[in-house]
Enzyme design. Structure first.
Site, PDB file in Angstrom:
ATOM      1  N   ASP A  23       3.610   9.347  -0.835  1.00 36.53           N
ATOM      2  CA  ASP A  23       2.405   8.602  -0.465  1.00 36.53           C
ATOM      3  C   ASP A  23       2.177   7.513  -1.491  1.00 36.53           C
ATOM      4  OD1 ASP A  23       0.136   8.089   1.085  1.00 36.53           O
ATOM      5  OD2 ASP A  23      -0.458  10.193   1.137  1.00 36.53           O
ATOM      6  N   HIS A  63       0.821  -1.221   0.000  1.00 31.58           N
ATOM      7  CA  HIS A  63       0.000   0.000   0.000  1.00 31.58           C
ATOM      8  C   HIS A  63       0.851   1.265   0.000  1.00 31.58           C
ATOM      9  CE1 HIS A  63      -4.065  -1.779   0.714  1.00 31.58           C
ATOM     10  NE2 HIS A  63      -3.309  -2.821   1.026  1.00 31.58           N
TER      11      HIS A  63
HETATM   12  P1  ADQ Z   1      -3.019   6.116   4.674  1.00 28.16           P
HETATM   13  O1  ADQ Z   1      -1.609   6.576   4.855  1.00 28.16           O
HETATM   14  O2  ADQ Z   1      -3.799   5.947   5.903  1.00 28.16           O
HETATM   15  O3  ADQ Z   1      -3.100   4.788   3.815  1.00 28.16           O
HETATM   16  P2  ADQ Z   1      -4.933   7.471   2.769  1.00 28.16           P
HETATM   17  O4  ADQ Z   1      -4.837   6.777   1.464  1.00 28.16           O
HETATM   18  O5  ADQ Z   1      -5.116   8.934   2.615  1.00 28.16           O
HETATM   19  O6  ADQ Z   1      -3.678   7.278   3.716  1.00 28.16           O
HETATM   20  O7  ADQ Z   1      -6.163   6.866   3.525  1.00 28.16           O
HETATM   21  C1  ADQ Z   1      -6.634   7.439   4.697  1.00 28.16           C
HETATM   22  C2  ADQ Z   1      -8.093   7.071   4.905  1.00 28.16           C
HETATM   23  O8  ADQ Z   1      -8.416   7.437   6.245  1.00 28.16           O
HETATM   24  C3  ADQ Z   1      -9.027   7.837   3.973  1.00 28.16           C
HETATM   25  O9  ADQ Z   1     -10.062   7.011   3.571  1.00 28.16           O
HETATM   26  C4  ADQ Z   1      -9.505   8.979   4.858  1.00 28.16           C
HETATM   27  O10 ADQ Z   1     -10.827   9.429   4.585  1.00 28.16           O
HETATM   28  C5  ADQ Z   1      -9.458   8.379   6.238  1.00 28.16           C
HETATM   29  N1  ADQ Z   1      -9.169   9.462   7.200  1.00 28.16           N
HETATM   30  C6  ADQ Z   1      -8.107  10.258   7.245  1.00 28.16           C
HETATM   31  N2  ADQ Z   1      -8.254  11.171   8.241  1.00 28.16           N
HETATM   32  C7  ADQ Z   1      -9.440  10.924   8.816  1.00 28.16           C
HETATM   33  C8  ADQ Z   1     -10.192  11.522   9.887  1.00 28.16           C
HETATM   34  N3  ADQ Z   1      -9.761  12.598  10.534  1.00 28.16           N
HETATM   35  N4  ADQ Z   1     -11.367  10.983  10.192  1.00 28.16           N
HETATM   36  C9  ADQ Z   1     -11.831   9.923   9.529  1.00 28.16           C
HETATM   37  N5  ADQ Z   1     -11.198   9.339   8.500  1.00 28.16           N
HETATM   38  C10 ADQ Z   1     -10.015   9.822   8.162  1.00 28.16           C
HETATM   39  C11 ADQ Z   1      -2.164   3.878   3.202  1.00 28.16           C
HETATM   40  C12 ADQ Z   1      -1.137   4.520   2.269  1.00 28.16           C
HETATM   41  C13 ADQ Z   1      -1.834   5.316   1.180  1.00 28.16           C
HETATM   42  C14 ADQ Z   1      -2.827   4.419   0.424  1.00 28.16           C
HETATM   43  C15 ADQ Z   1      -3.726   3.683   1.405  1.00 28.16           C
HETATM   44  C16 ADQ Z   1      -4.587   2.648   0.693  1.00 28.16           C
HETATM   45  O11 ADQ Z   1      -0.242   5.340   2.998  1.00 28.16           O
HETATM   46  O12 ADQ Z   1      -0.890   5.874   0.269  1.00 28.16           O
HETATM   47  O13 ADQ Z   1      -3.624   5.233  -0.420  1.00 28.16           O
HETATM   48  O14 ADQ Z   1      -2.969   3.002   2.401  1.00 28.16           O
HETATM   49  O15 ADQ Z   1      -3.807   1.782  -0.066  1.00 28.16           O
END
Ligand code: ADQ
Length: 464
Positions: free
Chosen positions: A363, A156
């Site tokens: 990311d 991921h």
């Molecule tokens: P993350 O580093 O966690 O994931 P991201 O892809 O942005 O990053 O996913 C975060 C998720 O958490 C999103 O669905 C977002 O809506 C939710 N989220 C963030 N802040 C929040 C809050 N305050 N309240 C509720 N929900 C919140 C890792 C990798 C990424 C990759 C994903 C999936 O680092 O690059 O996209 O896995 O593969």
């Protein structure tokens, strides 16, 4: 049809329903319901003497099996090697790495112990799908126990260039472990190329279109950009636009415009630079003072890792300084919230915000970028400002693409976004929305599963 066995660090148990469960959890649960099978991983709990017998929850849509970590394993495997070594390394932050041999041993030990607990639950025809950096050695350990199943792995997070990866003592072992899978999936073609670059020049292997050969095995590799449930998120945003929370947010802004950032509080997300760029915007473009508010939602994550505590203090300082310098008695430029919101509430906030800020330093993909796009009103969409170092930038080229290390450029992009005419906003958004819809989470899951099913079975794997 073969059953599916999912392995991931955290298991989304079925009680985490609806708005609380992320899109990934829902997509994998759907896959379980379709194929039948098992989701296996860490319970999220630590206990002094962790048992080797998983707790199993059976449902008509599949079983969920979890193990606790011992306190020593939690410190070495989770806090230590996974989150203080692999996470910063794979995000190109060599300066933040805290490598200790004992933690590496704990990481290998947890993989061995978890594989031993999982192996008896796997049937000969099951497809095994392992997720993320916590469990890179899982296939090696399962194969040592005699499993001949097709085993796939999806990373991921980014896969770093070989110049970065080789800073890790024991990097060969980790890459050899990746080569024990039948399919290794990455977020972007850039990650595939970084992996192939290592195989060709460090491991003495061979690479081709969609495959690598090294460490005595040949395996498939590919890019499978992860997506969101675009239709459901767009619908949730329409509903949430009329919700009490969104209304309260609007009322509190009293006609001012909103720029929003939503990230786990993590050093990969580029938050300090984003705050500094907003400060720069207010300094160089005084016309925005009193007219725009920047709201950063950043729930605390991995609070047990020292670097995350330092980052938290840094952001508190920055938010305080910007507000101290520019706030008026009826306007605070920065709203900084260390809490999580349910996803439907976030959807309403995204739709209301005229600018979405997604500016990580690195990311794998970044799903917030896709959620922000899906939540927009087609008649009056907002502008996405997106880091070129997020995997999402490969697909979302209608965003204002920025280098998050360049604070002046980031501030200029904020200024441009705040003034962008409706025609341009619509044109940029509709191209992005097409992609978010086409490459949704179901597409991701099905293309990966199809590639795993099509991967040549273990018995015919050619030696390098
Ligand atoms: P993350 O580093 O966690 O994931 P991201 O892809 O942005 O990053 O996913 C975060 C998720 O958490 C999103 O669905 C977002 O809506 C939710 N989220 C963030 N802040 C929040 C809050 N305050 N309240 C509720 N929900 C919140 C890792 C990798 C990424 C990759 C994903 C999936 O680092 O690059 O996209 O896995 O593969």
């Amino acid at each position: 049809m073969a059953r599916l066995v999912i392995v991931s660090n955290r298991v989304a148990l079925p009680r985490e329903r609806g708005a609380r469960a992320g899109g990934l959890a829902v997509a994998l649960r759907e896959a379980l319901a379709k194929h039948g099978g098992l989701w296996f991983g860490w319970s999220g709990e630590t206990s002094a003497e962790a048992s080797d017998t998983p707790r199993v929850l059976r449902t008509p849509q599949g079983a969920y099996a979890t193990l606790d970590l011992s306190e020593a394993e939690h410190a070495g495997f989770y806090v230590g090697f996974a989150n203080s070594t692999l996470w910063p390394l794979f995000h190109y932050r060599l300066g933040l790495i805290d490598f200790r041999r004992a933690a590496f041993e704990a990481y290998l030990g947890v993989n061995r112990r978890f594989a031993a607990a999982l192996a008896p639950m796997v049937e000969p025809d099951d497809l095994v799908w392992v997720h993320d950096y916590h469990f890179i050695p899982m296939a090696t350990k399962l194969r040592k126990l005699g499993l001949r199943n097709r085993i796939g792995f999806f990373l991921h997070i980014p896969f770093p260039a070989k110049e970065v990866l080789t800073a890790l003592p024991g990097h060969e072992r980790l890459v050899a472990d990746l080569c024990a899978y039948d399919l290794v999936g990455f977020q972007t073609q850039g990650d595939v190329e970084a992996f192939q670059g290592y195989i060709a020049s460090e491991a003495g292997g061979r690479v081709g279109d969609g495959w690598v050969e090294a460490f005595g095995r040949r395996l498939r590799v590919g890019a499978f950009p992860i997506g969101i449930d675009a239709e459901a998120f767009a619908e949730a945003a329409v509903k949430a636009a009329a919700s009490e929370e969104t209304q309260r947010l609007k009322d509190s802004l009293a006609g001012r415009r909103l720029m929003i950032g939503v990230d786990r509080l993590d050093h990969s997300k580029g938050l300090p630079k984003r705050f500094e760029a907003f400060q720069e915007l207010l300094g160089t473009h005084p016309e925005h003072r009193g007219k725009v508010t920047f709201m950063q939602i950043a729930p605390i994550s991995r609070g047990e890792v020292a670097q995350y505590r330092t980052l938290r203090r840094e952001l508190e300082g920055l938010a305080g300084r910007i507000n101290g310098k520019y706030a008026e008695f009826d306007w605070a430029p920065v709203r900084y919230l260390n809490r999580a919101f349910v996803r439907t509430t976030l959807a309403g906030f995204y739709r209301f915000a005229c600018v979405g800020l997604v500016t990580p330093l690195r990311d794998g993909m970044n799903l917030v970028a896709k959620e922000y796009v899906a939540a927009q009103d087609p008649a009056d969409p907002g502008v996405l400002i997106l880091s070129r170092f997020a995997g999402a930038a490969r697909e979302l080229d209608g965003a204002l693409i920025v280098n998050p290390f360049d604070i002046d450029q980031l501030a200029a992009a904020m200024h441009r976004a705040l003034r962008m005419p409706l025609d341009e906003r619509r044109a940029r958004w509709s191209g992005m929305m097409d992609i978010v819809r086409r490459h949704d989470i179901t597409h991701w899951r099905e293309t990966f599963m199809a590639a795993l099913i099509a991967a040549p079975p273990v018995s015919s794997a050619a030696a390098a």
